[in-house]
Design an enzyme around this catalytic site. Structure first.
Site, PDB file in Angstrom:
ATOM      1  N   LYS A 134      77.822 -13.084  27.574  1.00  0.00           N
ATOM      2  CA  LYS A 134      76.439 -13.514  27.736  1.00  0.00           C
ATOM      3  C   LYS A 134      75.801 -13.494  26.359  1.00  0.00           C
ATOM      4  CE  LYS A 134      75.958  -9.965  30.661  1.00  0.00           C
ATOM      5  NZ  LYS A 134      75.384 -10.619  31.822  1.00  0.00           N
ATOM      6  N   ARG A 135      74.541 -13.983  26.249  1.00  0.00           N
ATOM      7  CA  ARG A 135      73.882 -13.885  24.952  1.00  0.00           C
ATOM      8  C   ARG A 135      73.819 -12.423  24.508  1.00  0.00           C
ATOM      9  NH1 ARG A 135      71.609 -18.587  22.456  1.00  0.00           N
ATOM     10  NH2 ARG A 135      70.599 -17.137  21.031  1.00  0.00           N
TER      11      ARG A 135
ATOM     12  N   HIS B 293      61.391 -17.507  34.167  1.00  0.00           N
ATOM     13  CA  HIS B 293      62.743 -16.976  33.944  1.00  0.00           C
ATOM     14  C   HIS B 293      62.770 -15.694  33.132  1.00  0.00           C
ATOM     15  CE1 HIS B 293      65.086 -20.495  35.385  1.00  0.00           C
ATOM     16  NE2 HIS B 293      64.026 -21.167  34.996  1.00  0.00           N
TER      17      HIS B 293
ATOM     18  N   LYS C 140      70.505  -6.499  27.177  1.00  0.00           N
ATOM     19  CA  LYS C 140      71.734  -6.707  27.945  1.00  0.00           C
ATOM     20  C   LYS C 140      72.758  -5.593  27.677  1.00  0.00           C
ATOM     21  CE  LYS C 140      71.139 -11.758  27.981  1.00  0.00           C
ATOM     22  NZ  LYS C 140      71.112 -12.209  29.389  1.00  0.00           N
TER      23      LYS C 140
ATOM     24  N   LYS D 133      79.170 -15.667  39.043  1.00  0.00           N
ATOM     25  CA  LYS D 133      80.424 -16.382  38.765  1.00  0.00           C
ATOM     26  C   LYS D 133      81.611 -15.423  38.807  1.00  0.00           C
ATOM     27  CE  LYS D 133      77.611 -19.376  35.980  1.00  0.00           C
ATOM     28  NZ  LYS D 133      76.978 -19.509  34.674  1.00  0.00           N
TER      29      LYS D 133
HETATM   30  C1  NBG Z   1      67.131 -16.411  31.692  1.00  0.00           C
HETATM   31  C2  NBG Z   1      67.210 -14.985  32.193  1.00  0.00           C
HETATM   32  C3  NBG Z   1      68.414 -14.774  33.098  1.00  0.00           C
HETATM   33  C4  NBG Z   1      68.424 -15.825  34.201  1.00  0.00           C
HETATM   34  C5  NBG Z   1      68.322 -17.207  33.580  1.00  0.00           C
HETATM   35  C6  NBG Z   1      68.244 -18.282  34.641  1.00  0.00           C
HETATM   36  C7  NBG Z   1      65.674 -17.265  29.902  1.00  0.00           C
HETATM   37  C8  NBG Z   1      64.291 -17.428  29.399  1.00  0.00           C
HETATM   38  N1  NBG Z   1      65.847 -16.585  31.030  1.00  0.00           N
HETATM   39  O1  NBG Z   1      68.383 -13.496  33.669  1.00  0.00           O
HETATM   40  O2  NBG Z   1      67.261 -14.107  31.100  1.00  0.00           O
HETATM   41  O3  NBG Z   1      69.586 -15.725  34.965  1.00  0.00           O
HETATM   42  O4  NBG Z   1      67.161 -17.315  32.788  1.00  0.00           O
HETATM   43  O5  NBG Z   1      67.211 -18.027  35.532  1.00  0.00           O
HETATM   44  O6  NBG Z   1      66.598 -17.759  29.296  1.00  0.00           O
END
Ligand code: NBG
Length: 794
Positions: free
Chosen positions: A531-532, A350, A537, A643
């Site tokens: 988002k975080r 991820h 980002k 979404k």
């Molecule tokens: C996150 C990514 C995102 C992705 C999500 C689900 C982690 C380690 N990775 O871009 O930053 O959409 O995983 O795949 O949290």
């Protein structure tokens, strides 16, 4: 199917018998508990049947191991998937209670940090909907992710108490518990390897039903909580009066499932975290074997019955643990065990961020998990035996660290990235040597989202309009949204579509007012980034642009500015100072801009604290513009981007993660693209002084940076952001300066398009209509076919 009056009596029954309260005295909380029992009861037959069929028919099932799950509130979703929402709501009407109020009090279990945990929840829901036999496995953190508050604009973290009123939708299963060993020593003798652990903790199961749409199939989310083994309280020390010392080990045990690690794609190197990972993996793999052995004898047939998916590297000990159990407890030979592990396991990557790729010090591993370390060393040897010099560049252990990414790859038969671009980068940059050893092992499965939660639940007005227009069935066949496309030319439909957006804004306005005392101007363009908080980002790019817009409105107040409300939402890891500075800057800028009478009607900043799934359900349907503006090559996929588009927001974004595929689907003309590409990002970083050069070329950006540096937004402490501004001039790893002008031009195009409401709505409808392939049903089918080799049970 139950009618409203049946449900009324079931609710009353549970209020009395399960909650122990009479209707006349029942509070909303009591009704919520009664509702939880009622809905679980409605799901019980399917839940038991699904498990029985899996067992009796010997069906292969998926075991999805994840350190994080962000399921969101459970009850309304359960009602929707049981197709009971309207009846439940009517039953509550009969009882003179508001269903909306009952479910509004439900805590939102924050057992994850962000996209990775939410993806796991969407996938579990899709597996149940597709009748794919599955268990989700995770940890039952007593405290989830911290609650975020703002004090003077700064993030402060408070504990999240999601369990204070119990967890009434789940079942504790005292009969399902496993001992998880830690520490101690391994010895080799003629009889094989013996591990004498120093201590054992008990993993106790708590099961939540995961109800598929229609209620025909129900899977289980099994969360483990850590209990001390009975002998952990040191009675001698206790009797000697050392009450606290006596309980040390016990306390450590409880700590294991006490808190979620609050970092997201950031570095951590902590003993507790590794212990948590082992605890989750060991309990889950033991459970998988236990269920297999209930009906089967020959462990060589395990791959016909079980697939284990590792959600990122956090459960990457699954390979060594499975091998350990097979070899040490079931007498299987090492090579056979290792081959079986590969056939059973799959690994999803991820992130490419180097700081998020887990590496554990060998010494720590030896101390906590000596047997696993031994197995990992043996696996490393085996790779070199099998592949000879072709594996010269492959090392599971390097510079005194165990590399969990490499370990996960060599113990899996399939490794996948989460968007086309990301997978390409995983192949080319992250695991090139491993890709060369076993070409074809790495494949792409672009992420997806469940339309049940993200359209049916979150946006009832739009969901109703879709059903009225194309009929039901889109909930489980999202490609059918294509049938909306011809309606994008029909002004009546566009008007109805516009009304749904308006309704969502109204709902959001009411919620913002009630929860946060914030006023939302209803006629403005709603521009949202949630988002975080992370530098990659680029919330910073967004807020800098907002300052620039403010300056330009002030310079030319007579111009025809499209009114904008900028909404931000998101948490920063508590130790991530750069991200916390950005939060504070957004709040500081907000305080100044929101109180400026000259610009108030045209520009507003809203940052409600404590972004979570529940807040996403309010914000996303109301949004006009979705900000997906990460530095290209850094966001693995994103799922918020999907979404928003599904809910008719247009995207302003870079060519990053799944944005690339979203843009291909919705059409370049319906997407606001800007910024450097992933390859250009790499090239730009090589140019010395790129940040300075970019700033010197952009007067608007200079004006913004000057205002911030002068303390316009922090008059009581003018130098507050001097570090941040210096960093932009001199380093700017995330290329905020390089992309600023392009972002600005794209934002101007946004305004132009928004001025023509019909055009905007046509673009928005086209986005909705073309989002079918981003359903998590599509993604899960892909996993079932290409990775798990599991046919649907129905
Ligand atoms: C996150 C990514 C995102 C992705 C999500 C689900 C982690 C380690 N990775 O871009 O930053 O959409 O995983 O795949 O949290």
């Amino acid at each position: 199917m139950s009618t409203a009056s049946d449900l009324t009596s079931v609710l009353l029954h549970h209020l009395r018998c399960s909650v122990g309260v009479e209707p006349a005295r029942a509070q909303l909380l009591d009704w919520r508990l009664a509702l939880a029992h009622t809905l679980r009861e409605q799901a019980t037959d399917s839940w038991l049947d699904s498990a029985r069929r899996t067992r009796e028919d010997g069906l292969k099932s998926v075991n999805y191991l994840s350190m994080e799950f962000l399921p969101g509130r459970l009850l309304e979703d359960a009602a929707i998937n049981l197709r009971l929402r309207d009846s439940v709501s009517a039953a509550f009407d009969d009882l003179g209670v508001s269903f909306a109020d009952v479910v509004a009090g439900e805590p939102d279990p924050a057992l994850g940090n962000g996209g990775l945990g939410r993806l796991a929840a969407c996938y579990l829901e899709s597996m149940a909907t597709l009748a794919c036999p599955a268990h989700g496995y995770g940890l039952r953190y007593e405290r989830g992710l911290f609650r975020q508050h703002f004090e003077d604009g700064r993030q402060v973290e408070r504990p999240d108490e999601w369990l204070t009123s119990g967890d009434p939708f789940s079942l504790s299963r005292p009969a399902t518990a496993y001992a998880v060993p830690f520490g101690g020593e391994v010895s080799d003798d003629d009889g094989g390897t013996a591990w004498r652990p120093e201590t054992r903790l008990v993993a106790a199961a708590h099961d939540t039903p995961v109800i598929g749409y229609g209620g025909g199939w129900v899977n289980t989310l099994r969360l483990w909580s850590a209990l001390p083994a009975a002998d952990l309280l040191d009675l001698d020390r206790f009797s000697a009066g050392d009450f606290f010392g006596a309980a040390e080990t016990e306390t450590w045990a409880r700590t294991l499932s006490r808190v979620l690690y609050p970092t997201d794609t950031t570095d951590l190197g902590r003993r507790l975290r590794l212990s948590q990972e082992h605890f989750l993996t060991s309990a889950s793999v033991q459970d998988v074997l236990h269920r297999f052995l209930e009906t089967q004898q020959d462990l060589r047939r395990l791959p016909e019955h079980a697939a284990i998916q590792m959600n990122d590297t956090h459960p990457a000990l699954a390979g060594p643990e499975l091998i350990r159990l097979l070899v040490d407890e079931h007498g299987v030979g090492f090579d056979t065990a290792a081959d079986l592990a590969v056939q059973v396991l799959g690994y999803t990557n991820h992130t490419l961020l180097p700081e998020a790729l887990e590496m554990w010090p060998v010494d720590l591993m030896r101390h906590l998990l000596p047997r696993h370390l031994q197995i990992i060393e043996r696996l490393d040897q085996r790779v070199h035996e099998v592949h000879g010099s072709a594996a010269d560049d492959v090392h599971l252990i390097e510079h005194g660290h165990v590399k969990m990414g490499e370990l996960a790859v060599v113990t899996s038969h399939r490794v996948n990235g989460v968007s086309a671009l990301h997978t390409d980068l995983v192949r080319r940059n992250l695991f090139p040597h491993l890709e060369a050893l076993t070409p074809g092992r790495i494949l792409n499965v672009t992420n997806g989202i469940t339309p049940r939660r993200w359209l049916a639940l979150a946006n009832p007005a739009l969901a109703d309009l879709v059903t009225e227009t194309i009929g039901p069935g889109w909930e489980t066949d999202l490609d059918r949204l294509r049938e909306l496309e011809p309606h994008a030319e029909d002004p009546n439909f566009l008007e109805a579509f516009g009304r749904t957006k308006h309704l969502a804004k109204h709902r959001l306005a009411t919620w913002l007012d009630e929860e946060h005392g914030i006023e939302l101007p209803l006629e403005a363009l709603l521009d949202v980034q949630v988002k975080r908080l992370h530098e990659y980002k680029r919330q910073l790019l967004n807020i800098l642009w907002t300052v620039s817009r403010w300056q330009r409105i002030k310079a030319d107040p007579g111009a025809d500015w499209v009114p904008r409300v900028k909404i931000f939402g998101g948490k920063a890891a508590p130790s991530y100072t750069a991200a916390k500075d950005i939060i504070r800057l957004i709040n500081d800028v907000g305080a100044v801009i929101n109180s400026d009478p000259e610009t108030r009607e045209r520009l507003r900043i809203i940052y409600p604290p404590n972004y979570n799934v529940t807040m996403a359900e309010k914000l996303i349907p109301a949004a006009d513009l979705s900000e997906q503006i990460s530095t290209a090559g850094m966001e693995a996929s994103g799922t918020g981007n999907m979404k928003f588009a599904l809910n008719g927001a247009l995207t302003i974004g870079t060519l990053d993660g799944a944005n690339v595929e979203i843009r291909e689907e919705v059409g370049a003309e319906n997407f606001f693209l800007f910024g450097l590409t992933a390859d250009e990002v790499l090239a730009r970083r090589e140019q010395p002084g790129h940040a300075r050069a970019a700033i010197e070329q952009s007067q608007p950006l200079q004006d913004v940076l000057q205002a911030i540096a002068e303390g316009t937004f922090s008059p009581e402490e003018p130098a507050r952001y001097s570090g941040l501004v210096d960093h932009l001039w001199n380093s700017d790893w995330f290329l905020v300066a390089s992309d600023f002008d392009a972002y600005n031009s794209s934002q101007e195009l946004v305004d132009m398009s928004y001025r023509d409401p019909l055009r905007w709505q046509r673009m928005a409808v086209t986005n909705v209509a073309r989002m079918g392939s981003f359903s998590s049903d599509r993604a899960v089918r892909h996993y079932m076919r290409e990775i798990w080799n599991v046919p649907p049970a129905q």
